[in-house]
Write an enzyme that holds these catalytic residues in place. Structure first.
Site, PDB file in Angstrom:
ATOM      1  N   ASN A  13       0.870  -1.174   0.000  1.00 51.67           N
ATOM      2  CA  ASN A  13       0.000   0.000   0.000  1.00 51.67           C
ATOM      3  C   ASN A  13       0.909   1.225   0.000  1.00 51.67           C
ATOM      4  O   ASN A  13       1.480   1.571   1.026  1.00 51.67           O
ATOM      5  CB  ASN A  13      -0.902  -0.030   1.244  1.00 51.67           C
ATOM      6  N   TRP A  14       1.037   1.854  -1.165  1.00 51.45           N
ATOM      7  CA  TRP A  14       1.967   2.989  -1.268  1.00 51.45           C
ATOM      8  C   TRP A  14       1.382   4.288  -0.722  1.00 51.45           C
ATOM      9  O   TRP A  14       2.074   5.304  -0.674  1.00 51.45           O
ATOM     10  CB  TRP A  14       2.419   3.172  -2.729  1.00 51.45           C
ATOM     11  N   LYS A  15       0.103   4.288  -0.415  1.00 53.35           N
ATOM     12  CA  LYS A  15      -0.547   5.497   0.124  1.00 53.35           C
ATOM     13  C   LYS A  15      -0.276   6.690  -0.811  1.00 53.35           C
ATOM     14  O   LYS A  15      -0.245   6.495  -2.016  1.00 53.35           O
ATOM     15  CB  LYS A  15      -0.084   5.750   1.562  1.00 53.35           C
ATOM     16  N   GLY A  36       2.411   2.373  10.771  1.00 55.77           N
ATOM     17  CA  GLY A  36       3.377   3.445  10.600  1.00 55.77           C
ATOM     18  C   GLY A  36       4.070   3.863  11.883  1.00 55.77           C
ATOM     19  O   GLY A  36       4.714   4.911  11.933  1.00 55.77           O
ATOM     20  N   SER A  73       3.328  -2.025  10.419  1.00 60.60           N
ATOM     21  CA  SER A  73       4.778  -2.094  10.626  1.00 60.60           C
ATOM     22  C   SER A  73       5.392  -3.452  10.279  1.00 60.60           C
ATOM     23  O   SER A  73       6.287  -3.935  10.984  1.00 60.60           O
ATOM     24  CB  SER A  73       5.122  -1.675  12.059  1.00 60.60           C
ATOM     25  N   GLU A  75      -5.500  -4.727  10.635  1.00 60.68           N
ATOM     26  CA  GLU A  75      -4.454  -3.729  10.852  1.00 60.68           C
ATOM     27  C   GLU A  75      -4.756  -2.952  12.129  1.00 60.68           C
ATOM     28  O   GLU A  75      -5.542  -1.994  12.104  1.00 60.68           O
ATOM     29  CB  GLU A  75      -4.411  -2.747   9.670  1.00 60.68           C
ATOM     30  N   GLU A  92      -6.831   4.774   7.691  1.00 62.60           N
ATOM     31  CA  GLU A  92      -6.641   6.202   7.397  1.00 62.60           C
ATOM     32  C   GLU A  92      -7.886   6.784   6.732  1.00 62.60           C
ATOM     33  O   GLU A  92      -8.223   7.948   6.948  1.00 62.60           O
ATOM     34  CB  GLU A  92      -5.395   6.389   6.511  1.00 62.60           C
ATOM     35  N   HIS A  97      -9.580   1.254   4.779  1.00 60.24           N
ATOM     36  CA  HIS A  97      -8.289   1.408   5.459  1.00 60.24           C
ATOM     37  C   HIS A  97      -8.463   2.373   6.646  1.00 60.24           C
ATOM     38  O   HIS A  97      -9.247   3.324   6.572  1.00 60.24           O
ATOM     39  CB  HIS A  97      -7.247   1.955   4.477  1.00 60.24           C
TER      40      HIS A  97
HETATM   41  P1  PGA Z   1       2.737   0.370   7.710  1.00 61.30           P
HETATM   42  O1  PGA Z   1       1.283   0.594   7.031  1.00 61.30           O
HETATM   43  O2  PGA Z   1       3.290  -0.912   7.140  1.00 61.30           O
HETATM   44  O3  PGA Z   1       3.523   1.579   7.307  1.00 61.30           O
HETATM   45  O4  PGA Z   1       2.511   0.271   9.171  1.00 61.30           O
HETATM   46  C1  PGA Z   1       0.413  -0.480   6.819  1.00 61.30           C
HETATM   47  C2  PGA Z   1      -0.859   0.026   6.189  1.00 61.30           C
HETATM   48  O5  PGA Z   1      -1.302   1.122   6.542  1.00 61.30           O
HETATM   49  O6  PGA Z   1      -1.479  -0.651   5.344  1.00 61.30           O
END
Ligand code: PGA
Length: 249
Positions: free
Chosen positions: A9-11, A173, A213, A167, A97, A95
């Site tokens: 997931n490159w966001k 993150g 992470s 998640e 976010e 997700h």
């Molecule tokens: P992260 O993000 O690996 O940077 O913790 C995972 C995600 O949000 O899908």
């Protein structure tokens, strides 16, 4: 046996050029790699060019978000048929976010899920508790609600195309991965919830992947757990060596 999924997931990262360059290298790296389902979710701006770069490769393309309507006056939004038209096969839905920053609810997740399935996209539905919810021992209630409401009214036939990503929000993150034991406990609970809602075979066959992470260092111990079927990787998927290290755990 569920084929392990490793999804990037490159966001909101990478230009079109960077995305295509990474995708071409990844397509080469994954030549003949049949034992993993490798997926990348670039930003929307790069989806079409990346889909061309991945043609004929074993790497699959996902979008990060979509609207549930097919078309119309929804400024800034992208629909499921538009994503399918660009060559997307997968879609991330719900997700954390999207939930925390953009107000996405379980009801929206459900609407998006239905629209994605109608247009032939394979949804990866994200669930997870916040730190506050974990500390107040609400984790299982929150996860159950997210799974039940998110997957409400989905037919047992369609559910075969759906994967779940667990998640924990406090692990995204932050560098704080859930321990494999803690992740496994929630994965097992999600599987039981799926079994009770959709039947034993759906519970047994649905891929449940972990995100938060994940790195080349911790992927092995996570994947050793029986109910962890893959990973959704954010930060560590932006670097080629690190992502390919995770693919080849
Ligand atoms: P992260 O993000 O690996 O940077 O913790 C995972 C995600 O949000 O899908």
């Amino acid at each position: 046996m569920i084929k392990p999924i490793i999804a990037a997931n490159w966001k909101m990262n990478k230009t079109v050029g960077e995305s295509v360059d990474f995708s071409q290298r990844l397509a080469k790296e994954c030549e003949g790699l049949e034992e993993r389902e490798v997926i990348i979710a670039p930003p929307a701006t790069a989806l079409y060019t990346v889909s061309l770069a991945l043609k004929g490769s074993t790497v699959h393309l996902s979008a990060q978000n979509m609207h549930w309507e097919e078309k119309g006056a929804f400024t800034g939004e992208i629909s499921a048929p538009m994503l399918a038209d660009m060559g997307c096969e997968y879609i991330l839905i719900g997700h954390s976010e999207r939930r925390s920053l953009f107000g996405e609810t379980n009801e929206w997740v459900n609407k998006k899920l239905q629209a994605a399935l109608n247009f032939g996209l394979k949804p990866i539905v994200c669930v997870g508790e916040t730190l506050k919810e974990r500390e107040s021992e609400a984790t299982f209630d929150v996860i159950k609600k997210q799974v039940k409401e998110g997957l409400n009214n989905i037919s047992t036939g369609d559910i075969g195309c759906v994967s779940i990503a667990y998640e924990p929000v406090w692990a995204i993150g932050t560098g704080k991965t859930a321990t494999p034991e803690l992740a496994e406990e929630v994965h097992r609970f999600i599987r039981e919830t799926l079994s009770s809602c959709f039947g034993e075979s759906v519970g047994a066959e649905t891929a449940i992947i972990y995100g938060g992470s994940v790195t080349p260092k911790n992927i092995g111990e996570l994947m050793d757990k029986p109910n962890i079927n893959g990973a959704l990787v954010g930060g560590a998927s932006l670097d080629f060596e690190s992502f390919t290290g995770i693919i080849r755990y």
